[in-house]
Design an enzyme around this catalytic site. Structure first.
Site, PDB file in Angstrom:
ATOM      1  N   GLU A  57      -5.531   1.140   3.440  1.00  0.00           N
ATOM      2  CA  GLU A  57      -5.180   1.705   2.131  1.00  0.00           C
ATOM      3  C   GLU A  57      -6.395   1.778   1.217  1.00  0.00           C
ATOM      4  OE1 GLU A  57      -5.717  -2.306   0.724  1.00  0.00           O
ATOM      5  OE2 GLU A  57      -5.027  -1.464   2.612  1.00  0.00           O
TER       6      GLU A  57
ATOM      7  N   CYS B 253      -4.907  -6.510   9.039  1.00  0.00           N
ATOM      8  CA  CYS B 253      -5.499  -7.763   8.570  1.00  0.00           C
ATOM      9  C   CYS B 253      -4.770  -8.972   9.174  1.00  0.00           C
ATOM     10  CB  CYS B 253      -5.503  -7.780   7.050  1.00  0.00           C
ATOM     11  SG  CYS B 253      -6.590  -9.034   6.341  1.00  0.00           S
TER      12      CYS B 253
ATOM     13  N   HIS C 104      -8.382  -2.872   6.004  1.00  0.00           N
ATOM     14  CA  HIS C 104      -7.393  -2.433   5.023  1.00  0.00           C
ATOM     15  C   HIS C 104      -7.436  -0.909   4.906  1.00  0.00           C
ATOM     16  CE1 HIS C 104      -6.789  -6.449   2.692  1.00  0.00           C
ATOM     17  NE2 HIS C 104      -7.208  -6.683   3.927  1.00  0.00           N
TER      18      HIS C 104
END
Length: 374
Positions: free
Chosen positions: A341, A256, A339
Site C-alpha cells: 500500500e 509483512c 508494504h
C-alpha cells in the site's frame, strides 16, 4: 495549523543502548525521565507521520536517518492508526516550524499530544552505524542520569518471543462496506491506508487477531487478508493455527507479519534479522519478470529460504537476498514481506492488489458478486 510559539530551552538527554553505547542530545516530545524500547533505524526521507503511527513499531524506538524530520508538520489524514504505538522517536534535527499547506499541527505538538517521548540533536548516522553492527538492541533514553539509563537499557526487553499483536489489534470486528467481493482482513496491526485500498476490491470486514478460522469462514469471505503487525511471529501460535485451517479453503494474501504467519502456517520457519528492514527504498526483484520494485518495509523478522514445503519464492531483496515473497503450489495463497500500500513510500507493488482480486475471481460465485449479480 497550530499557532507557533517561541521555543523553550530543551533539557539535555542521553540515549544508552543495552551494549553500552551512549548518544547525547536534547529531550523533545512528551517529557519523560526514562523511556525504553528496541532501537531500530528507518531510512525513509519522508512519511515520518505514517511511520510513527504504523502499529508495526510497537515496542520499538524509531531513529530516523534523514537529517531533518518534521518539516511539513502533521495532519489527521496521514495517520495510519488512531494513536502511535512506538516507544519513542530519535532525530538529528526536529523542525520547530513546519511549512506545508496540509499541516494542521507540528510534529512535536503531535508527539506530546500522544505521549510519545523523543530526542533531537542526536548523531543519528553514527547511531545507525552502531545498530548495523550491534543489531536492533534494547535502549533507554531521557533526562535521567547515565547510570539510571544504563540500568534501564540493560533491563529492557527486546521483541524476541514477544506477542505485541495483542496490544494493537482491534477489540471487535468492523465492516467497511463498498460493493463486490467480500474480504476478511486479520488485524495484526493493520494500517488505515491498507484497509482503504482493500475496499477498492469489495466489502472489508476487519477482525481481531484472535479470530478463529470457523468464525472467519462463517462470514463467507471470497478472500482473507493477513496484515502487517509488530513483534515475533514465532510467538503467534494461535493466529498461525487459524491461518493453517484456512489454507485451501479460501484465497489468502499476506503482507509483512502476515507473510511470516502464512509461512509458519504452511510449515516454514522464521528468524530475526540483525537490524531489520525499515525504510521506503528497499529494492526487491520480482523473479517472474526480473523487474525491480522499490518498496516500503518495516520488519525485524524474515522467512527462512527453502523452509516452506510446496511453495516457491516469488520475490527477493536485492540488498541481502532475504525472501520477500512466495506463493503456495498447492493452495491459492501468496504473500510479500513488504508494504504494497506504500504508506509511506513508492507505489511499485500495488499490482499485488490486482493479483489478490484475480485469485478471488477464480471462484465463479465470487466473480458473480464482483459483477453485481446475486
Amino acid at each position: 495549523m497550530t499557532a507557533v510559539t517561541e521555543s523553550q530551552p530543551r533539557k539535555p538527554a542521553l540515549l544508552v543502548t543495552a551494549d553500552g553505547a551512549v548518544f547525547a542530545g536534547e529531550a523533545a516530545g512528551a517529557a519523560v525521565r526514562v523511556a525504553t524500547g528496541e532501537l531500530v533505524f528507518n531510512t525513509a526521507m519522508s512519511g515520518y507521520q505514517e511511520v510513527i503511527t504504523d502499529p508495526s513499531y510497537a515496542g520499538q524506538v524509531i531513529s530516523f536517518t534523514s537529517t531533518h524530520i518534521g518539516n511539513y508538520g502533521t495532519n489527521a489524514a496521514d495517520d495510519e492508526a488512531l494513536v502511535p504505538h512506538c516507544r519513542g522517536v530519535v532525530v538529528c534535527d526536529l523542525a520547530d516550524v513546519p511549512s506545508n499547506w496540509r499541516a494542521t499541527e507540528g510534529l512535536e505538538p503531535f508527539l506530546r499530544r500522544h505521549g510519545v517521548p523523543a530526542m533531537t540533536g542526536v548523531d543519528t548516522r553514527r547511531l545507525a552505524r552502531h545498530v548495523r553492527v550491534a543489531g536492533a538492541v534494547p535502549c533507554a533514553f531521557g533526562t535521567a542520569s547515565e547510570r539510571e539509563l544504563r540500568e534501564a537499557a540493560a533491563a529492557a526487553p527486546g521483541t524476541d518471543g514477544m506477542d505485541l499483536v495483542s496490544g494493537v489489534t482491534a477489540s471487535a470486528p468492523s465492516v467497511h462496506p463498498y460493493t463486490g467481493l467480500r474480504v476478511v482482513a486479520y488485524d495484526f496491526g493493520v494500517k488505515t491506508t491498507m484497509v482503504q485500498l482493500l475496499t477498492t476490491l469489495g466489502t472489508v470486514t476487519v477482525v481481531p487477531a484472535g479470530t478463529t478460522a470457523g468464525d472467519v469462514l462463517a462470514l463467507e469471505p471470497d478472500g482473507v487478508f493477513l496484515s502487517n503487525g509488530p513483534g515475533d511471529p514465532a510467538a503467534l501460535a494461535g493466529p498461525a493455527a487459524a491461518v493453517a485451517d484456512l489454507v485451501g479453503r479460501v484465497p489468502i494474501f499476506g503482507i509483512c507479519l502476515g507473510h511470516q504467519i502464512l509461512a509458519t502456517a504452511l510449515g516454514g520457519t522464521t528468524y530475526k534479522l540483525p537490524f531489520g528492514h525499515h525504510g521506503a527504498n528497499h529494492p526487491v526483484q520480482r523473479l517472474e519478470t526480473g523487474v525491480v520494485e522499490i518498496t516500503s518495509q518495516n520488519h525485524n523478522y524474515a522467512v527462512a529460504a527453502g523452509s516452506i514445503p510446496d511453495a516457491e519464492t516469488t520475490h527477493v531483496n536485492l540488498n541481502d537476498g532475504v525472501v520477500e515473497g512466495f506463493r503456495s503450489l498447492k493452495a491459492p495463497a501468496f504473500s510479500v514481506q513488504y508494504h504494497p500500500e506504500a504508506a509511506p513510500g513508492p507505489h511499485d507493488a500495488r499490482y499485488l492488489f490486482g493479483a489478490f482480486r484475480d485469485l478471488m475471481l477464480a471462484d465463479p460465485a465470487a466473480a458473480a458478486r464482483a459483477n453485481g449479480a446475486r
